[in-house]
Design a protein around this motif. Structure first.
Motif, PDB file in Angstrom:
ATOM      1  N   ASN A  72      -8.775  -8.185  -3.922  1.00  0.00           N
ATOM      2  CA  ASN A  72      -8.269  -7.220  -2.942  1.00  0.00           C
ATOM      3  C   ASN A  72      -6.898  -7.671  -2.438  1.00  0.00           C
ATOM      4  OD1 ASN A  72     -10.647  -5.819  -3.305  1.00  0.00           O
ATOM      5  ND2 ASN A  72     -11.567  -6.475  -1.375  1.00  0.00           N
ATOM      6  N   SER A  73      -5.977  -7.778  -3.361  1.00  0.00           N
ATOM      7  CA  SER A  73      -4.705  -8.462  -3.119  1.00  0.00           C
ATOM      8  C   SER A  73      -3.857  -7.816  -2.026  1.00  0.00           C
ATOM      9  CB  SER A  73      -3.908  -8.496  -4.417  1.00  0.00           C
ATOM     10  OG  SER A  73      -4.657  -9.080  -5.455  1.00  0.00           O
ATOM     11  N   TYR A  74      -4.057  -6.558  -1.746  1.00  0.00           N
ATOM     12  CA  TYR A  74      -3.320  -5.781  -0.749  1.00  0.00           C
ATOM     13  C   TYR A  74      -3.907  -5.902   0.644  1.00  0.00           C
ATOM     14  CZ  TYR A  74      -7.589  -3.400  -1.494  1.00  0.00           C
ATOM     15  OH  TYR A  74      -8.930  -3.174  -1.590  1.00  0.00           O
ATOM     16  N   HIS A  75      -5.067  -6.533   0.794  1.00  0.00           N
ATOM     17  CA  HIS A  75      -5.955  -6.389   1.941  1.00  0.00           C
ATOM     18  C   HIS A  75      -5.417  -7.048   3.206  1.00  0.00           C
ATOM     19  CE1 HIS A  75      -9.599  -7.260   4.421  1.00  0.00           C
ATOM     20  NE2 HIS A  75      -9.983  -6.083   3.955  1.00  0.00           N
ATOM     21  N   ARG A  76      -5.533  -6.333   4.322  1.00  0.00           N
ATOM     22  CA  ARG A  76      -5.274  -6.884   5.646  1.00  0.00           C
ATOM     23  C   ARG A  76      -6.547  -6.781   6.473  1.00  0.00           C
ATOM     24  NH1 ARG A  76      -1.215 -10.103   5.604  1.00  0.00           N
ATOM     25  NH2 ARG A  76      -0.669  -9.746   7.781  1.00  0.00           N
ATOM     26  N   GLU A  77      -6.764  -7.754   7.328  1.00  0.00           N
ATOM     27  CA  GLU A  77      -7.984  -7.850   8.126  1.00  0.00           C
ATOM     28  C   GLU A  77      -8.154  -6.627   9.017  1.00  0.00           C
ATOM     29  OE1 GLU A  77      -8.384 -10.662  11.645  1.00  0.00           O
ATOM     30  OE2 GLU A  77      -9.263 -11.814   9.990  1.00  0.00           O
ATOM     31  N   PRO A  78      -9.352  -6.022   9.028  1.00  0.00           N
ATOM     32  CA  PRO A  78      -9.564  -4.837   9.877  1.00  0.00           C
ATOM     33  C   PRO A  78      -9.733  -5.237  11.346  1.00  0.00           C
ATOM     34  CG  PRO A  78     -11.597  -5.423   8.762  1.00  0.00           C
ATOM     35  CD  PRO A  78     -10.536  -6.357   8.227  1.00  0.00           C
ATOM     36  N   ASP A  79      -9.602  -4.270  12.204  1.00  0.00           N
ATOM     37  CA  ASP A  79      -9.819  -4.460  13.635  1.00  0.00           C
ATOM     38  C   ASP A  79     -10.782  -3.383  14.104  1.00  0.00           C
ATOM     39  OD1 ASP A  79      -9.683  -5.198  16.267  1.00  0.00           O
ATOM     40  OD2 ASP A  79      -7.710  -4.281  16.634  1.00  0.00           O
ATOM     41  N   PRO A  80     -12.005  -3.732  14.524  1.00  0.00           N
ATOM     42  CA  PRO A  80     -12.507  -5.097  14.735  1.00  0.00           C
ATOM     43  C   PRO A  80     -12.807  -5.820  13.421  1.00  0.00           C
ATOM     44  CG  PRO A  80     -14.251  -3.496  15.110  1.00  0.00           C
ATOM     45  CD  PRO A  80     -12.999  -2.708  14.901  1.00  0.00           C
TER      46      PRO A  80
END
Length: 362
Positions: A72-80
């Motif tokens: 998932n090379s594009y992935h940014r941590e979700p919030d929450p």
């Protein structure tokens, strides 16, 4: 040598009638009219020059290398934050530049409104990404490649999600659009293509298991795409099982498929090693979230060592750089950043002959 390339939004015509379906997966908007055109894309690229030759470019082959990849090379941590998806990946060019990553995974959904492929993990609940459209992601890779043409091939895994390829004319059109979007960013001479690898062999499988993959000198500075697809989608993309003639992407395959060249074997083990020994290129995984949060350094090192020893060419991870809550991150032992494959490479291979940091630019 300087190469200029530009892509614009005048693809191969309008979608078939089946495009009048539900809205896009993340925007909830209405579908595009039948006669709509894809959102425009316009970009220019400038190649820094010809790839600098490496010492063993005439003898080392594409399957003689082993590299680090990201999941998932594009992935940014979700919030929450959700534990399963508690990881941030840097932009793709930063992974290439500072983390030694040479293989990516991009999850793709079809956007019915924009008539483009978009990149995200899960709509609504985990959709933060460093590059919204596939064209954005590919442009980032192309720009870095243009500035560093001495790299060994960059590998890009495409994993379609949702109802990516419905049955019938609409699904067939989307396969073609996927190929077309890749070619909007990468000219054919900058791609490792199935037809090129197959050459005069009767099948792609025959080519990679007998003649072998191209030499690094033939493919240095290029990019290669492969599909993590369902069996049905792989067969359909491979011209209904006949092979990958005219296609851009190497599709995941069973060992006896005529288009077999790439194998995705996430568990590693004897299956991965046998595929490597047969001549296929293999992608596997190690140090994955959320399990990595609970594992000791010894456990993680044992897992990584086991996968590395299979000779899997791409080791995909969720932890490509140190983090405080995980005991180990993945880096290719002795790599610069990639290394010689421990199973398939000849004894005289060196990491600097695979890719020398001093020879990334002309």
């Amino acid at each position: 040598m300087t190469v200029l390339a530009a892509g614009c939004g005048d693809d191969d015509g309008s979608p078939p009638d089946a495009a009048m379906a539900d809205g896009g997966p993340s925007d909830g908007g209405p579908p595009a009219p039948v006669d709509a055109q894809p959102d425009p894309f316009d970009a220019s690229f400038m190649r820094a020059g010809d790839p600098p030759a490496h010492s063993q470019d005439d003898t080392l082959r594409l399957n003689h290398i082993q590299m680090e990849g990201t999941h998932n090379s594009y992935h940014r941590e979700p919030d929450p934050v959700i534990p399963d998806w508690d990881y941030d990946n840097e932009p793709l060019d930063e992974q290439l530049e500072s983390q030694g990553v040479r293989a990516f995974e991009l999850d793709t959904y079809w956007d019915e409104r924009r008539l483009r492929w978009e990149v995200l993990h899960i709509p609504t609940i985990d959709e933060e990404t460093t590059c919204d459209l596939l064209l954005d992601c590919l442009s980032t890779i192309r720009a870095w490649s243009d500035a560093h043409p001495g790299h060994h091939p960059i590998f890009v895994q495409i994993e379609p999600k949702g109802n990516a390829f419905p049955e019938g004319a609409e699904g067939d059109w989307r396969f073609d659009q996927l190929d077309a979007e890749i070619r909007m960013v990468f000219d054919d001479e900058l791609l490792v293509l199935p037809d090129e690898v197959q050459g005069r062999a009767a099948t792609l499988r025959e080519a990679v298991t007998t003649t072998g993959w191209p030499t690094l000198g033939e493919v240095r500075g290029k990019t290669l795409f492969f599909f993590n697809c369902s069996r049905d989608h792989c067969v359909r993309y491979a011209n209904e099982g006949a092979g990958l003639a005219g296609r851009v992407i190497f599709a995941d395959a069973r060992a006896d498929d005529p288009w077999a060249a790439f194998r995705i074997i996430n568990g590693g083990g004897s299956s991965a090693r046998e595929a490597v020994e047969a001549g296929f290129i293999v992608r596997s995984r190690a140090v994955s979230m959320p399990n990595a949060l609970e594992q000791s350094e010894g456990e993680l090192q044992s897992e990584l060592d086991s996968v590395l020893a299979t000779g899997a060419h791409i080791i995909s991870t969720d932890v490509p750089e140190p983090r405080d809550d995980v005991a180990l991150h993945v880096a290719m032992p002795g790599g610069s950043p990639s290394r010689c494959n421990p199973v398939s490479a000849p004894a005289e291979c060196t990491a600097a002959a695979v890719e020398d940091p001093a020879l990334l630019v002309p």
